[in-house]
Every structure is written in structure tokens, then in C-alpha cells.
Design a protein around this motif. Structure first.
Motif, PDB file in Angstrom:
ATOM      1  N   LYS A 109     -11.863   8.256  -1.887  1.00  0.00           N
ATOM      2  CA  LYS A 109     -11.946   8.922  -3.197  1.00  0.00           C
ATOM      3  C   LYS A 109     -12.405  10.375  -3.067  1.00  0.00           C
ATOM      4  CE  LYS A 109     -13.267   7.723  -7.909  1.00  0.00           C
ATOM      5  NZ  LYS A 109     -14.007   6.785  -8.755  1.00  0.00           N
ATOM      6  N   LYS A 110     -13.347  10.624  -2.164  1.00  0.00           N
ATOM      7  CA  LYS A 110     -13.908  11.959  -2.042  1.00  0.00           C
ATOM      8  C   LYS A 110     -13.027  12.896  -1.220  1.00  0.00           C
ATOM      9  CE  LYS A 110     -18.705  10.583  -2.768  1.00  0.00           C
ATOM     10  NZ  LYS A 110     -18.896  11.430  -3.972  1.00  0.00           N
ATOM     11  N   THR A 111     -12.274  12.362  -0.267  1.00  0.00           N
ATOM     12  CA  THR A 111     -11.426  13.215   0.566  1.00  0.00           C
ATOM     13  C   THR A 111     -10.008  13.350   0.007  1.00  0.00           C
ATOM     14  OG1 THR A 111     -10.826  11.355   2.015  1.00  0.00           O
ATOM     15  CG2 THR A 111     -12.745  12.675   2.636  1.00  0.00           C
ATOM     16  N   ALA A 112      -9.654  12.513  -0.966  1.00  0.00           N
ATOM     17  CA  ALA A 112      -8.353  12.581  -1.642  1.00  0.00           C
ATOM     18  C   ALA A 112      -7.171  12.628  -0.683  1.00  0.00           C
ATOM     19  CB  ALA A 112      -8.313  13.781  -2.585  1.00  0.00           C
ATOM     20  N   PRO A 113      -7.021  11.633   0.191  1.00  0.00           N
ATOM     21  CA  PRO A 113      -5.891  11.615   1.127  1.00  0.00           C
ATOM     22  C   PRO A 113      -4.578  11.373   0.398  1.00  0.00           C
ATOM     23  CG  PRO A 113      -7.050   9.521   1.191  1.00  0.00           C
ATOM     24  CD  PRO A 113      -7.866  10.431   0.307  1.00  0.00           C
ATOM     25  N   LEU A 131      -6.677   0.728  -2.591  1.00  0.00           N
ATOM     26  CA  LEU A 131      -5.777   0.883  -3.732  1.00  0.00           C
ATOM     27  C   LEU A 131      -6.533   1.304  -4.988  1.00  0.00           C
ATOM     28  CD1 LEU A 131      -3.299  -2.099  -3.245  1.00  0.00           C
ATOM     29  CD2 LEU A 131      -2.802   0.337  -3.031  1.00  0.00           C
ATOM     30  N   LYS A 132      -7.720   0.761  -5.165  1.00  0.00           N
ATOM     31  CA  LYS A 132      -8.541   1.158  -6.310  1.00  0.00           C
ATOM     32  C   LYS A 132      -8.948   2.630  -6.201  1.00  0.00           C
ATOM     33  CE  LYS A 132      -8.968  -2.329  -9.136  1.00  0.00           C
ATOM     34  NZ  LYS A 132      -8.545  -2.205 -10.559  1.00  0.00           N
ATOM     35  N   SER A 133      -9.193   3.080  -4.969  1.00  0.00           N
ATOM     36  CA  SER A 133      -9.646   4.461  -4.776  1.00  0.00           C
ATOM     37  C   SER A 133      -8.557   5.483  -5.077  1.00  0.00           C
ATOM     38  CB  SER A 133     -10.148   4.647  -3.346  1.00  0.00           C
ATOM     39  OG  SER A 133      -9.077   4.711  -2.422  1.00  0.00           O
ATOM     40  N   ILE A 134      -7.299   5.083  -4.942  1.00  0.00           N
ATOM     41  CA  ILE A 134      -6.195   6.038  -5.144  1.00  0.00           C
ATOM     42  C   ILE A 134      -5.415   5.775  -6.426  1.00  0.00           C
ATOM     43  CG2 ILE A 134      -5.956   6.458  -2.670  1.00  0.00           C
ATOM     44  CD1 ILE A 134      -3.467   4.658  -2.692  1.00  0.00           C
ATOM     45  N   GLN A 135      -5.935   4.903  -7.275  1.00  0.00           N
ATOM     46  CA  GLN A 135      -5.166   4.514  -8.463  1.00  0.00           C
ATOM     47  C   GLN A 135      -4.920   5.684  -9.422  1.00  0.00           C
ATOM     48  OE1 GLN A 135      -7.305   1.429 -10.519  1.00  0.00           O
ATOM     49  NE2 GLN A 135      -9.124   2.677 -10.875  1.00  0.00           N
ATOM     50  N   ALA A 140      -0.666   9.640  -3.894  1.00  0.00           N
ATOM     51  CA  ALA A 140      -1.297   8.958  -2.761  1.00  0.00           C
ATOM     52  C   ALA A 140      -0.652   7.601  -2.504  1.00  0.00           C
ATOM     53  CB  ALA A 140      -2.790   8.780  -3.022  1.00  0.00           C
ATOM     54  N   GLN A 141      -0.491   7.272  -1.198  1.00  0.00           N
ATOM     55  CA  GLN A 141       0.112   5.999  -0.811  1.00  0.00           C
ATOM     56  C   GLN A 141      -0.687   5.360   0.325  1.00  0.00           C
ATOM     57  OE1 GLN A 141       4.160   7.539  -0.039  1.00  0.00           O
ATOM     58  NE2 GLN A 141       4.860   6.205  -1.681  1.00  0.00           N
ATOM     59  N   PHE A 142      -0.493   4.054   0.472  1.00  0.00           N
ATOM     60  CA  PHE A 142      -1.261   3.261   1.424  1.00  0.00           C
ATOM     61  C   PHE A 142      -0.309   2.423   2.270  1.00  0.00           C
ATOM     62  CE2 PHE A 142      -3.721  -0.924   1.811  1.00  0.00           C
ATOM     63  CZ  PHE A 142      -4.428  -0.533   2.935  1.00  0.00           C
ATOM     64  N   VAL A 143      -0.395   2.592   3.588  1.00  0.00           N
ATOM     65  CA  VAL A 143       0.406   1.806   4.528  1.00  0.00           C
ATOM     66  C   VAL A 143      -0.551   0.921   5.324  1.00  0.00           C
ATOM     67  CG1 VAL A 143       1.960   1.862   6.510  1.00  0.00           C
ATOM     68  CG2 VAL A 143       2.153   3.608   4.725  1.00  0.00           C
ATOM     69  N   VAL A 187       6.218  10.600   8.971  1.00  0.00           N
ATOM     70  CA  VAL A 187       5.036  10.386   8.131  1.00  0.00           C
ATOM     71  C   VAL A 187       3.829  11.024   8.808  1.00  0.00           C
ATOM     72  CG1 VAL A 187       5.835   8.254   7.038  1.00  0.00           C
ATOM     73  CG2 VAL A 187       4.644   8.128   9.233  1.00  0.00           C
ATOM     74  N   HIS A 188       2.888  11.499   7.988  1.00  0.00           N
ATOM     75  CA  HIS A 188       1.682  12.123   8.513  1.00  0.00           C
ATOM     76  C   HIS A 188       0.497  11.679   7.654  1.00  0.00           C
ATOM     77  CE1 HIS A 188       4.884  14.619  10.198  1.00  0.00           C
ATOM     78  NE2 HIS A 188       4.050  14.810  11.195  1.00  0.00           N
ATOM     79  N   PHE A 189      -0.472  11.060   8.300  1.00  0.00           N
ATOM     80  CA  PHE A 189      -1.611  10.465   7.609  1.00  0.00           C
ATOM     81  C   PHE A 189      -2.814  11.405   7.621  1.00  0.00           C
ATOM     82  CE2 PHE A 189       0.947   7.108   9.557  1.00  0.00           C
ATOM     83  CZ  PHE A 189       1.216   6.294   8.467  1.00  0.00           C
ATOM     84  N   ASP A 190      -3.667  11.258   6.597  1.00  0.00           N
ATOM     85  CA  ASP A 190      -4.913  12.032   6.613  1.00  0.00           C
ATOM     86  C   ASP A 190      -6.166  11.153   6.562  1.00  0.00           C
ATOM     87  OD1 ASP A 190      -3.962  11.513   4.046  1.00  0.00           O
ATOM     88  OD2 ASP A 190      -3.960  13.601   3.434  1.00  0.00           O
ATOM     89  N   LEU A 191      -5.988   9.839   6.404  1.00  0.00           N
ATOM     90  CA  LEU A 191      -7.099   8.892   6.544  1.00  0.00           C
ATOM     91  C   LEU A 191      -6.562   7.655   7.244  1.00  0.00           C
ATOM     92  CD1 LEU A 191      -9.982   7.934   6.019  1.00  0.00           C
ATOM     93  CD2 LEU A 191      -9.271   7.203   3.730  1.00  0.00           C
TER      94      LEU A 191
END
Length: 275
Positions: A109-113, A131-135, A140-143, A187-191
Motif C-alpha cells: 500500500k505504501k510503495t504503490a507497486p 489484493l486488498k492492498s491494491i483494490q 496495479a496487478q498481482f501475479v 513484464v517488470h515487477f516492483d514488489l
């Protein structure tokens, strides 16, 4: 066994006694990503939660409660094993605890990936927190990756109740097949949360390969860095890697920050969040 426990508690006690000085030391560094990671740690340490956070946590913990009552039998045949285990036992023994899930939630939530990777979906509890953190972050997407198809199905059913399918992607299959495929994608991830294999060589392999698939800055979270002698060796190697700027040893988890704009290298900190 007793000696190992004593060493563990002595190490944690030293870190806790030194925590204030360590936080003062960290505050002198102006790296934004480092400060946001520390904010996430402090938020969980002080339970400084808003009502929306508490509601999100309760939703995820309700799912955990359901899993702890689920006697569905899971087969490990895909790994060449005749082992089976009930969902409730997998949840009890292998799922991330509430506190560490809360930390992952605030870290996100704080780093906003924009793109988050998890290696080791398990039953999807940590994934629910992500998922809750990026809702409220439309882009934002989650793999997440998991070898056991039954666990993928269980996690997928739960994720579908929490977010549109466009927000998450569950990669099912043995990592030997799914990980190389991931590396071929644009693809390039930040978290990145690495929790799928508690062995030295695979852990180092994931890190080295994924360094070419990240944005800058990027945060790696390695789980169970003190799980075994192998994992301790892996963590020592990660801390000294030439591309690493900052690391935070939380005893259970290790945080690695890579930032191309940062000149400091291999700066190491130790904090205590929980057991």
C-alpha cells in the motif's frame, strides 16, 4: 533444538534492544523506498490501522478461519510424492501469519507497486492481503505462482470474491516450467515476494533471474531467511550482491531494495517485527 531456540531468542532480543538506534540510523538515509519500507514496519508494530485496513484484514482472516476448518485432502503427486494433507493442516502449518500478511499489505500500500509477483501461492491468504492492498489502484496487478492445482483452485475461488479477474493471475504448474516462461514475458515487477522454495540454490536463482525483470526501485521480500542453515547462507549472499542497495533483516523475512538512482551499496539493517 533447545540451544537453537536460545540462540534465536538471544538474537531477537539484541535486535529489539537496539531497535531505536537502528531506526535512527535508517532515518539518516533519504532513500524514499527504504523509508516507505520502514513506515510499513512501524505501522504494523504500532497497530496504526485505519478502519478500512481493519475491515480488509477481517475479510482476509475470515477466509483463514474457513480454511482452518476445511478437511479437503490435498495431493502432492505432482511433486512425485504420495504425501497428502488436509487444507486445515496446510493452513495451520504453512500459511503466512496475520502479522506478516499485514506487513505485506502495508508494504504494498505504501510503495504503490504496479506489478507484484508472489512465488508460492499456497492457499492464497497472503494473496488476499495483496489484493486488498491494491483494490484502489486501477493499474496495479498481482501475479502468483503455485505448483499444486488444488491450491490454485482454492485460491482462485477466493480471489474471485475479492477482485476482478483482471487484477490477478495465478500461474499453475511446477516452477521448473512456469518460471522460465515468466522470464520470457515482457513484464517488470516492483514488489516481489519469494516464498516458494526454502533452499539456497533456488532462492539465489530466483533473485538473479528476476533482477532482469524488475523496475527501479524494486523490493524483494524473502520469507524464512532463518529457516535453515541453507537459507541463512542464501540471505548472506543476497545481502552482499553488488546490485543491492539496502537490506533489512526482520529475522523471519529479509527485505532487499534495488534502486538504480541510489549510490549507497550493501547497507544492512536489523529490525524486529514479530516471531
Amino acid at each position: 533444538m533447545i540451544e537453537k531456540k536460545i540462540r534465536k531468542h538471544l538474537s531477537i532480543t539484541r535486535t529489539r534492544l537496539n531497535q531505536k538506534k537502528e531506526l535512527e540510523k535508517i532515518s539518516k538515509y533519504k532513500n524514499s523506498t527504504l523509508q516507505k519500507v520502514v513506515e510499513a514496519v512501524s505501522t504494523v508494530l504500532n497497530s496504526n490501522y485505519k478502519e478500512e485496513d481493519r475491515q480488509a484484514f477481517q475479510n482476509c482472516e475470515n477466509y483463514r478461519t474457513e480454511l482452518l476448518q476445511d478437511e479437503t485432502l490435498i495431493s502432492y503427486q505432482i511433486f512425485g510424492s504420495d504425501k497428502t494433507a488436509m487444507v486445515k493442516d496446510i493452513c495451520k502449518n504453512a500459511a503466512s501469519s496475520k502479522k506478516w500478511c499485514e506487513f505485506l499489505y502495508f508494504l504494498s500500500k505504501k510503495t504503490a507497486p504496479s506489478l507484484i509477483l508472489e512465488i508460492g501461492t499456497n492457499l492464497g491468504i497472503s494473496g488476499c492481503y495483496v489484493l486488498k492492498s491494491i483494490q484502489n489502484s486501477p493499474q496495479a496487478q498481482f501475479v502468483t505462482m503455485e505448483g499444486l492445482s488444488q491450491l490454485c483452485e482454492i485460491s482462485g475461488d477466493q480471489f474471485a470474491t475479492m477482485a476482478p479477474v483482471s487484477k490477478y493471475d495465478i500461474r499453475e504448474g511446477l516452477f521448473d516450467a512456469t518460471f522460465p516462461q515468466l522470464l520470457k514475458e515482457d513484464v517488470h515487477f516492483d514488489l516481489l515476494f519469494i516464498d516458494g522454495n526454502h533452499q539456497k540454490e533456488p532462492t539465489i536463482k530466483y533473485f538473479k533471474a528476476l533482477k532482469d525483470k524488475i523496475k527501479s526501485p524494486a523490493i524483494f521480500v524473502f520469507d524464512d531467511i532463518n529457516w535453515s542453515h541453507e537459507m541463512k547462507e542464501a540471505w548472506d549472499l543476497l545481502k552482499r550482491d553488488s546490485s543491492v542497495n539496502f537490506t533489512i533483516d526482520l529475522y523471519k523475512q529479509g527485505i532487499v531494495i534495488l534502486d538504480k538512482q541510489e549510490t549507497e551499496k550493501n547497507v544492512q539493517f536489523n529490525l524486529h517485527l514479530g516471531y
